[in-house]
Motif scaffolding. Sequence first.
Motif, PDB file in Angstrom:
ATOM      1  N   ILE A  73      -4.289  -1.915  -5.619  1.00 32.50           N
ATOM      2  CA  ILE A  73      -3.286  -1.739  -5.603  1.00 32.50           C
ATOM      3  C   ILE A  73      -2.423  -2.607  -4.773  1.00 32.50           C
ATOM      4  CG2 ILE A  73      -0.751   0.508  -5.068  1.00 32.50           C
ATOM      5  CD1 ILE A  73      -3.941   2.262  -6.158  1.00 32.50           C
ATOM      6  N   LEU A  74      -1.518  -3.541  -5.567  1.00 33.49           N
ATOM      7  CA  LEU A  74      -0.854  -3.847  -4.680  1.00 33.49           C
ATOM      8  C   LEU A  74       0.524  -4.204  -5.056  1.00 33.49           C
ATOM      9  CD1 LEU A  74      -2.740  -7.405  -5.784  1.00 33.49           C
ATOM     10  CD2 LEU A  74      -3.521  -6.355  -4.432  1.00 33.49           C
ATOM     11  N   ASP A  75       1.248  -4.773  -3.761  1.00 34.71           N
ATOM     12  CA  ASP A  75       3.343  -4.700  -4.013  1.00 34.71           C
ATOM     13  C   ASP A  75       3.330  -5.827  -4.870  1.00 34.71           C
ATOM     14  OD1 ASP A  75       3.202  -6.206  -1.711  1.00 34.71           O
ATOM     15  OD2 ASP A  75       3.863  -5.204   0.114  1.00 34.71           O
ATOM     16  N   LEU A  81      -2.392  -2.835  -1.233  1.00 37.48           N
ATOM     17  CA  LEU A  81      -2.241  -1.083  -0.485  1.00 37.48           C
ATOM     18  C   LEU A  81      -3.406  -0.753  -0.376  1.00 37.48           C
ATOM     19  CD1 LEU A  81       0.968  -1.153  -1.879  1.00 37.48           C
ATOM     20  CD2 LEU A  81       1.023  -1.508   0.055  1.00 37.48           C
ATOM     21  N   LYS A  82      -4.047  -0.631  -1.412  1.00 35.87           N
ATOM     22  CA  LYS A  82      -4.812   0.329  -1.409  1.00 35.87           C
ATOM     23  C   LYS A  82      -5.961  -0.051  -1.992  1.00 35.87           C
ATOM     24  CE  LYS A  82      -3.118   4.856  -1.917  1.00 35.87           C
ATOM     25  NZ  LYS A  82      -2.353   5.862  -2.399  1.00 35.87           N
ATOM     26  N   ILE A  83      -7.460  -0.323  -2.088  1.00 34.00           N
ATOM     27  CA  ILE A  83      -8.901  -0.735  -2.752  1.00 34.00           C
ATOM     28  C   ILE A  83      -9.797   0.590  -3.281  1.00 34.00           C
ATOM     29  CG2 ILE A  83     -10.863  -2.598  -3.178  1.00 34.00           C
ATOM     30  CD1 ILE A  83      -9.074  -3.954  -1.291  1.00 34.00           C
ATOM     31  N   GLN A  93     -13.705  -9.930   0.482  1.00 35.09           N
ATOM     32  CA  GLN A  93     -13.794  -9.357   1.705  1.00 35.09           C
ATOM     33  C   GLN A  93     -14.598  -8.370   1.564  1.00 35.09           C
ATOM     34  OE1 GLN A  93     -10.550 -11.096   4.340  1.00 35.09           O
ATOM     35  NE2 GLN A  93     -11.505 -12.984   4.335  1.00 35.09           N
ATOM     36  N   PRO A  94     -14.315  -7.457   2.795  1.00 36.98           N
ATOM     37  CA  PRO A  94     -15.040  -5.478   2.922  1.00 36.98           C
ATOM     38  C   PRO A  94     -13.050  -5.263   2.505  1.00 36.98           C
ATOM     39  CG  PRO A  94     -16.372  -7.098   4.925  1.00 36.98           C
ATOM     40  CD  PRO A  94     -15.481  -7.656   3.773  1.00 36.98           C
ATOM     41  N   PRO A  95     -12.780  -3.675   1.933  1.00 36.90           N
ATOM     42  CA  PRO A  95     -12.223  -3.566   1.502  1.00 36.90           C
ATOM     43  C   PRO A  95     -11.248  -3.037   2.606  1.00 36.90           C
ATOM     44  CG  PRO A  95     -13.048  -1.818  -0.193  1.00 36.90           C
ATOM     45  CD  PRO A  95     -14.250  -3.318   0.776  1.00 36.90           C
ATOM     46  N   ALA A  96     -11.581  -2.763   3.567  1.00 37.38           N
ATOM     47  CA  ALA A  96     -11.433  -2.939   4.749  1.00 37.38           C
ATOM     48  C   ALA A  96     -10.176  -3.772   5.693  1.00 37.38           C
ATOM     49  CB  ALA A  96     -12.140  -2.021   6.128  1.00 37.38           C
ATOM     50  N   GLU A  97     -11.300  -5.093   5.474  1.00 34.11           N
ATOM     51  CA  GLU A  97     -10.594  -5.829   5.968  1.00 34.11           C
ATOM     52  C   GLU A  97      -9.132  -6.351   5.502  1.00 34.11           C
ATOM     53  OE1 GLU A  97     -13.558  -9.023   6.392  1.00 34.11           O
ATOM     54  OE2 GLU A  97     -14.571  -8.022   7.962  1.00 34.11           O
ATOM     55  N   LEU A  98      -8.981  -6.316   4.064  1.00 35.80           N
ATOM     56  CA  LEU A  98      -8.234  -6.775   3.306  1.00 35.80           C
ATOM     57  C   LEU A  98      -7.029  -5.605   3.203  1.00 35.80           C
ATOM     58  CD1 LEU A  98     -10.793  -7.215   0.040  1.00 35.80           C
ATOM     59  CD2 LEU A  98      -9.128  -9.135   1.564  1.00 35.80           C
ATOM     60  N   ILE A  99      -6.739  -4.571   3.030  1.00 34.05           N
ATOM     61  CA  ILE A  99      -5.905  -4.113   3.382  1.00 34.05           C
ATOM     62  C   ILE A  99      -4.874  -4.300   4.699  1.00 34.05           C
ATOM     63  CG2 ILE A  99      -5.207  -1.248   3.226  1.00 34.05           C
ATOM     64  CD1 ILE A  99      -6.833  -1.545   1.611  1.00 34.05           C
ATOM     65  N   GLY A 100      -4.014  -4.262   3.841  1.00 34.00           N
ATOM     66  CA  GLY A 100      -2.515  -4.680   4.901  1.00 34.00           C
ATOM     67  C   GLY A 100      -2.384  -6.613   4.400  1.00 34.00           C
ATOM     68  N   LYS A 101      -3.159  -6.446   3.774  1.00 32.74           N
ATOM     69  CA  LYS A 101      -3.296  -8.411   3.963  1.00 32.74           C
ATOM     70  C   LYS A 101      -2.054  -9.188   2.395  1.00 32.74           C
ATOM     71  CE  LYS A 101      -6.820  -9.787   7.266  1.00 32.74           C
ATOM     72  NZ  LYS A 101      -8.516 -10.126   6.950  1.00 32.74           N
ATOM     73  N   LEU A 127       8.489   0.389 -12.849  1.00 32.17           N
ATOM     74  CA  LEU A 127       8.762   0.575 -11.237  1.00 32.17           C
ATOM     75  C   LEU A 127       7.763   1.705 -11.140  1.00 32.17           C
ATOM     76  CD1 LEU A 127      12.784   0.624 -11.207  1.00 32.17           C
ATOM     77  CD2 LEU A 127      10.813  -1.040 -10.478  1.00 32.17           C
ATOM     78  N   CYS A 128       6.723   1.849  -9.828  1.00 29.83           N
ATOM     79  CA  CYS A 128       6.715   2.609  -9.369  1.00 29.83           C
ATOM     80  C   CYS A 128       6.924   4.054  -8.332  1.00 29.83           C
ATOM     81  CB  CYS A 128       5.122   2.471  -9.877  1.00 29.83           C
ATOM     82  SG  CYS A 128       3.766   1.905 -11.250  1.00 29.83           S
ATOM     83  N   TYR A 129       6.558   4.757  -7.642  1.00 31.26           N
ATOM     84  CA  TYR A 129       6.588   5.224  -7.092  1.00 31.26           C
ATOM     85  C   TYR A 129       5.562   6.153  -6.692  1.00 31.26           C
ATOM     86  CZ  TYR A 129      11.415   4.497  -8.598  1.00 31.26           C
ATOM     87  OH  TYR A 129      12.856   4.348  -9.218  1.00 31.26           O
ATOM     88  N   ASP A 130       5.861   6.476  -5.141  1.00 27.45           N
ATOM     89  CA  ASP A 130       4.854   7.267  -4.348  1.00 27.45           C
ATOM     90  C   ASP A 130       3.605   7.628  -4.907  1.00 27.45           C
ATOM     91  OD1 ASP A 130       4.637   5.154  -2.243  1.00 27.45           O
ATOM     92  OD2 ASP A 130       6.715   6.738  -0.377  1.00 27.45           O
ATOM     93  N   ARG A 131       5.075   8.515  -5.497  1.00 29.80           N
ATOM     94  CA  ARG A 131       3.987  10.450  -6.501  1.00 29.80           C
ATOM     95  C   ARG A 131       3.166   9.909  -7.749  1.00 29.80           C
ATOM     96  NH1 ARG A 131       5.278  13.824  -2.957  1.00 29.80           N
ATOM     97  NH2 ARG A 131       6.721  14.156  -2.057  1.00 29.80           N
ATOM     98  N   GLY A 132       3.157   9.035  -8.327  1.00 26.81           N
ATOM     99  CA  GLY A 132       2.226   7.558  -9.192  1.00 26.81           C
ATOM    100  C   GLY A 132       3.020   7.983 -10.189  1.00 26.81           C
ATOM    101  N   PHE A 133       4.446   8.365 -10.413  1.00 30.57           N
ATOM    102  CA  PHE A 133       5.479   8.721 -11.657  1.00 30.57           C
ATOM    103  C   PHE A 133       6.182   7.263 -11.266  1.00 30.57           C
ATOM    104  CE2 PHE A 133       9.954   8.383 -12.908  1.00 30.57           C
ATOM    105  CZ  PHE A 133       9.571   9.880 -14.427  1.00 30.57           C
TER     106      PHE A 133
END
Length: 141
Positions: A73-75, A81-83, A93-101, A127-133
């Motif tokens: 999940i990328l912006d 944003l999420k893996i 790279q490991p997911p924890a190292e990618l989040i936010g980059k 267009l997607c919103y935080d609730r998955g809509f």
Amino acid sequence: MYTEELEHEILFLRQQNAELQKQLAKTTSEFSARITQLEQQIKESKQLLQSDYQAELDELLALFNAIQDVILILDAEGRYLKIAPSGAPLLYQPPAELIGKTIHEVLPSAFADSFLGCIRPLAEFILCYDRGFCFNASDKK
């Protein structure tokens, strides 16, 4: 005579007080039993919900682990944003190292540019919103 009436009234009041104390004790006991019953029902319901939740979570994790693709999940700027957990081979790279980059912070520039070139048009189209809509931007009036 006055003393006799007063003693009679005191006796009556003591009897009334004793009756009220019995009623209070009975009501308190009934409420206590009902509270205990409700606490047990809540505990059982909570355990059932947790069990159902865990079963659903296990099923979803099994599905994700069966997927051999990386789910990101990328912006629109290409920031991770999420893996989603999946059975895909190791990421860059490991997911924890990618989040936010951003993709440019992680991948070679040419590949990152190419990848962003693919996701930017999608970000403008959907267009997607935080609730998955999600909905198509072209449907928006």
